[in-house]
Design a protein around this motif. Structure first.
Motif, PDB file in Angstrom:
ATOM      1  N   LEU A   1       0.812  -1.215   0.000  1.00  8.16           N
ATOM      2  CA  LEU A   1       0.000   0.000   0.000  1.00  8.16           C
ATOM      3  C   LEU A   1       0.843   1.261   0.000  1.00  8.16           C
ATOM      4  N   ALA A   2       2.076   1.173   0.457  1.00  6.07           N
ATOM      5  CA  ALA A   2       2.932   2.364   0.520  1.00  6.07           C
ATOM      6  C   ALA A   2       4.390   1.932   0.446  1.00  6.07           C
ATOM      7  N   PHE A   3       5.208   2.793  -0.146  1.00 10.27           N
ATOM      8  CA  PHE A   3       6.643   2.519  -0.294  1.00 10.27           C
ATOM      9  C   PHE A   3       7.402   3.756   0.175  1.00 10.27           C
ATOM     10  N   HIS A   4       8.110   3.594   1.298  1.00  5.78           N
ATOM     11  CA  HIS A   4       8.820   4.723   1.916  1.00  5.78           C
ATOM     12  C   HIS A   4      10.325   4.574   1.711  1.00  5.78           C
ATOM     13  N   VAL A   5      10.981   5.680   1.489  1.00  2.00           N
ATOM     14  CA  VAL A   5      12.437   5.645   1.317  1.00  2.00           C
ATOM     15  C   VAL A   5      13.147   6.669   2.200  1.00  2.00           C
ATOM     16  N   CYS A   6      14.326   6.302   2.626  1.00  2.00           N
ATOM     17  CA  CYS A   6      15.344   7.158   3.215  1.00  2.00           C
ATOM     18  C   CYS A   6      16.607   6.305   3.143  1.00  2.00           C
TER      19      CYS A   6
ATOM     20  N   VAL B   1      15.961  20.987   1.311  1.00  2.00           N
ATOM     21  CA  VAL B   1      15.625  19.579   1.573  1.00  2.00           C
ATOM     22  C   VAL B   1      14.796  19.023   0.421  1.00  2.00           C
ATOM     23  N   LEU B   2      13.783  19.776  -0.006  1.00  2.00           N
ATOM     24  CA  LEU B   2      12.924  19.271  -1.083  1.00  2.00           C
ATOM     25  C   LEU B   2      13.669  19.201  -2.414  1.00  2.00           C
ATOM     26  N   ARG B   3      14.548  20.147  -2.646  1.00  2.00           N
ATOM     27  CA  ARG B   3      15.323  20.132  -3.883  1.00  2.00           C
ATOM     28  C   ARG B   3      16.221  18.891  -3.940  1.00  2.00           C
ATOM     29  N   VAL B   4      16.928  18.621  -2.838  1.00  2.00           N
ATOM     30  CA  VAL B   4      17.827  17.455  -2.799  1.00  2.00           C
ATOM     31  C   VAL B   4      17.013  16.158  -2.877  1.00  2.00           C
ATOM     32  N   MET B   5      15.903  16.154  -2.183  1.00  2.00           N
ATOM     33  CA  MET B   5      15.042  14.972  -2.168  1.00  2.00           C
ATOM     34  C   MET B   5      14.558  14.620  -3.580  1.00  2.00           C
ATOM     35  N   VAL B   6      14.202  15.619  -4.341  1.00  2.00           N
ATOM     36  CA  VAL B   6      13.770  15.386  -5.730  1.00  2.00           C
ATOM     37  C   VAL B   6      14.936  14.867  -6.572  1.00  2.00           C
ATOM     38  N   GLU B   7      16.099  15.483  -6.400  1.00  2.00           N
ATOM     39  CA  GLU B   7      17.296  15.011  -7.132  1.00  2.00           C
ATOM     40  C   GLU B   7      17.600  13.554  -6.810  1.00  2.00           C
ATOM     41  N   ARG B   8      17.575  13.239  -5.518  1.00  2.00           N
ATOM     42  CA  ARG B   8      17.948  11.894  -5.109  1.00  2.00           C
ATOM     43  C   ARG B   8      16.903  10.851  -5.521  1.00  2.00           C
ATOM     44  N   CYS B   9      15.641  11.249  -5.534  1.00  2.00           N
ATOM     45  CA  CYS B   9      14.632  10.299  -6.025  1.00  2.00           C
ATOM     46  C   CYS B   9      14.889   9.976  -7.491  1.00  2.00           C
ATOM     47  N   ARG B  10      15.415  10.950  -8.201  1.00  2.00           N
ATOM     48  CA  ARG B  10      15.730  10.730  -9.609  1.00  2.00           C
ATOM     49  C   ARG B  10      17.000   9.885  -9.766  1.00  2.00           C
ATOM     50  N   ASP B  11      18.002  10.151  -8.926  1.00  2.00           N
ATOM     51  CA  ASP B  11      19.341   9.563  -9.142  1.00  2.00           C
ATOM     52  C   ASP B  11      19.695   8.392  -8.225  1.00  2.00           C
ATOM     53  N   ALA B  12      19.033   8.247  -7.099  1.00  2.00           N
ATOM     54  CA  ALA B  12      19.491   7.258  -6.111  1.00  2.00           C
ATOM     55  C   ALA B  12      18.361   6.367  -5.595  1.00  2.00           C
ATOM     56  N   VAL B  13      17.215   6.444  -6.253  1.00  2.00           N
ATOM     57  CA  VAL B  13      16.082   5.598  -5.845  1.00  2.00           C
ATOM     58  C   VAL B  13      15.667   4.705  -7.019  1.00  2.00           C
TER      59      VAL B  13
ATOM     60  N   HIS C   1      17.330  -1.532  -5.906  1.00  2.00           N
ATOM     61  CA  HIS C   1      17.024  -2.969  -5.892  1.00  2.00           C
ATOM     62  C   HIS C   1      15.687  -3.227  -5.192  1.00  2.00           C
ATOM     63  N   ILE C   2      15.495  -2.617  -4.050  1.00  2.00           N
ATOM     64  CA  ILE C   2      14.238  -2.852  -3.317  1.00  2.00           C
ATOM     65  C   ILE C   2      13.062  -2.289  -4.106  1.00  2.00           C
ATOM     66  N   ARG C   3      13.260  -1.126  -4.723  1.00  2.00           N
ATOM     67  CA  ARG C   3      12.176  -0.578  -5.548  1.00  2.00           C
ATOM     68  C   ARG C   3      11.835  -1.520  -6.700  1.00  2.00           C
ATOM     69  N   SER C   4      12.852  -2.125  -7.287  1.00  2.00           N
ATOM     70  CA  SER C   4      12.589  -3.052  -8.400  1.00  2.00           C
ATOM     71  C   SER C   4      11.784  -4.261  -7.926  1.00  2.00           C
ATOM     72  N   LEU C   5      12.044  -4.703  -6.693  1.00  2.00           N
ATOM     73  CA  LEU C   5      11.276  -5.830  -6.156  1.00  2.00           C
ATOM     74  C   LEU C   5       9.815  -5.451  -5.963  1.00  2.00           C
ATOM     75  N   VAL C   6       9.600  -4.244  -5.463  1.00  2.00           N
ATOM     76  CA  VAL C   6       8.239  -3.766  -5.206  1.00  2.00           C
ATOM     77  C   VAL C   6       7.496  -3.545  -6.523  1.00  2.00           C
ATOM     78  N   GLU C   7       8.189  -2.950  -7.474  1.00  2.00           N
ATOM     79  CA  GLU C   7       7.547  -2.687  -8.762  1.00  2.00           C
ATOM     80  C   GLU C   7       7.298  -3.975  -9.549  1.00  2.00           C
ATOM     81  N   ALA C   8       8.153  -4.975  -9.318  1.00  2.00           N
ATOM     82  CA  ALA C   8       7.937  -6.271  -9.983  1.00  2.00           C
ATOM     83  C   ALA C   8       6.598  -6.877  -9.567  1.00  2.00           C
ATOM     84  N   GLN C   9       6.091  -6.476  -8.409  1.00  2.00           N
ATOM     85  CA  GLN C   9       4.782  -6.941  -7.963  1.00  2.00           C
ATOM     86  C   GLN C   9       3.647  -6.097  -8.525  1.00  2.00           C
ATOM     87  N   GLY C  10       4.007  -5.035  -9.243  1.00  2.00           N
ATOM     88  CA  GLY C  10       2.972  -4.178  -9.818  1.00  2.00           C
ATOM     89  C   GLY C  10       2.668  -2.939  -9.003  1.00  2.00           C
TER      90      GLY C  10
END
Lengths: 275, 275
Positions: A201-206, A263-275, A231-240
């Motif tokens: 139902l939800a996918f949280h990252v830090c 904080v929001l600027r870095v968070m957006v960058e990192r979601c693009r590059d490190a998630v 890797h973990i995101r790929s596992l979650v997305e593999a489930q749809g």
């Protein structure tokens, strides 16, 4: 690779020391962030109805409401108070159109060493609020917390245990998966597959920092720690799973001390590059 | 109920800031404590042969040697150095007549996020030293560490994982069970039964404090935290474990600052009353 800003959600804990809920909502819109997940203390600033209006006006999805749970108590009055509070949380989640109510289930009651008993109280507590959640069409998302929090925050500490509870309780109960809490688990792959799309139902990252200087309040920005988040995101997305990626960072030493727009600027960058 | 002093072992970490190994040995004898488990830095003060003589002269059993392990490395040279060091640790364990060599298996190599890879290195590392351990008749005791240490100390974090490694590696490999690391695990009962008498090589006690102020160095004296130690001891003894109960407390804020004779006195009391 990566998650675009429009598919990111800001958990208000990430800037909880800097911004009100109104500022969080406006900040998300300003940074092109597609969703928000408020904590209830922030929601209380505006009230759920006004918050819902403001969130909708800014075109944001609501990836969750944090949090219900905290079921175990030392006596029946405490247990009843927890149930009442959870029902109010369900009402608020419905009002703001949250994708789920995140349950941090609670730890040992004061003075208790009976973790099996606490776990039974959690099971019974969720069962007791489930009819109301179903009636309100608010999915309940059990969040397994890192075993470091077993005593004082949540005695559900593995995805396997959360899946067992879902098996037991049936429709309307799923899982909020936070990489911080589960990255170490050798059963992670198997249990994500077991959870499947319906329960995720939800996918949280830090990120998990090395060293971690505070057991609660020293979580890292994605990319600054040791978790293989893609890797973990790929596992979650593999489930749809196709929900928002929610950023929730408790960081008393670092991110809570910074300019929240940074904080929001870095968070957006990192979601693009490190998630 | 409780463990009498003669069945208690002092892990030297408990008074590592106050006493030399010689003082630890003499302290155990003075307090009627039946065993000792040295760390290798302490063993280095005397050398293994002299330590063995002194331990025997004081009539102490040796419940273990701490520690081997730390297998994962960033390159082949690092991996080889770890194997060489482990073989020396096996020799020392044999010299002092240790019941086992405790393995803290190691975490992620610097810069790595590949926990599956680290786990494979651990498996291969134990396999590589196993012939030498068998030849020396030194059982290897894998210590599953709390998931909070997955990144930097040990990527084996559940008793289930340790049991899987024992299944894989065969004779000569068992488990060191420390209540601090496993008390939260919903599979604890099942996995202790799976381990059985043959694999249960060491039983360590301390307590989980609430709040825990330091992720490594804020462990509690038995009875001061939330772990139901008598329950876990009963599970271990139900399998036939009859070794010493080893007290290992990392406590920079409290017990390492006290008179070490007080530490041993309280430790003996608590083993009697809270273990």
């Amino acid at each position: 690779m990566g998650v675009p800003a429009a598919r990111v959600s800001l958990n208000t804990a990430t800037v909880r020391e800097q911004w009100t809920l109104r500022q969080c909502i406006e900040g998300c819109a300003r940074h092109g962030i597609g969703g928000i997940s408020p904590w209830r203390d922030k929601l209380g600033e505006l009230g759920a109805a006004e918050a819902a209006r403001l969130i909708a006006d800014h075109g944001l999805e609501v990836s969750g409401l944090c949090r219900g749970g905290m079921f175990p108590a030392a006596d029946a009055a405490g247990q009843q108070a927890a149930l009442d509070d959870n029902r109010r949380a369900i009402d608020d989640a419905a009002t703001i159109g949250a994708a789920c109510l995140v349950l941090v289930v609670g730890g040992l009651p004061a003075g208790s060493k009976d973790i099996a008993g606490a776990r039974a109280q959690v099971r019974d507590g969720i069962a007791a609020i489930l009819d109301h959640a179903r009636a309100c069409q608010v999915p309940l998302a059990i969040e397994p917390l890192h075993p470091a929090y077993a005593a004082d925050r949540a005695c559900v500490n593995t995805l396997a245990h959360a899946n067992d509870l879902c098996d037991d309780l049936g429709e309307g109960v799923g899982i909020a998966l936070d990489v911080y809490h589960v990255w170490w688990d050798p059963q992670l792959e198997v249990e994500i597959e077991r959870a499947g799309r319906e329960r995720l139902l939800a996918f949280h990252v830090c990120d998990w920092l090395v060293p971690t200087k505070d057991i609660l309040l020293d979580r890292g920005m994605m990319g600054d720690g040791v978790i293989d988040i893609p890797h973990i995101r790929s596992l979650v997305e593999a489930q749809g799973f196709d929900g928002l990626t929610e950023v929730e960072i408790f960081s008393a030493r670092d991110w809570w001390t910074r300019d929240p727009d940074e904080v929001l600027r870095v968070m957006v960058e990192r979601c693009r590059d490190a998630v």
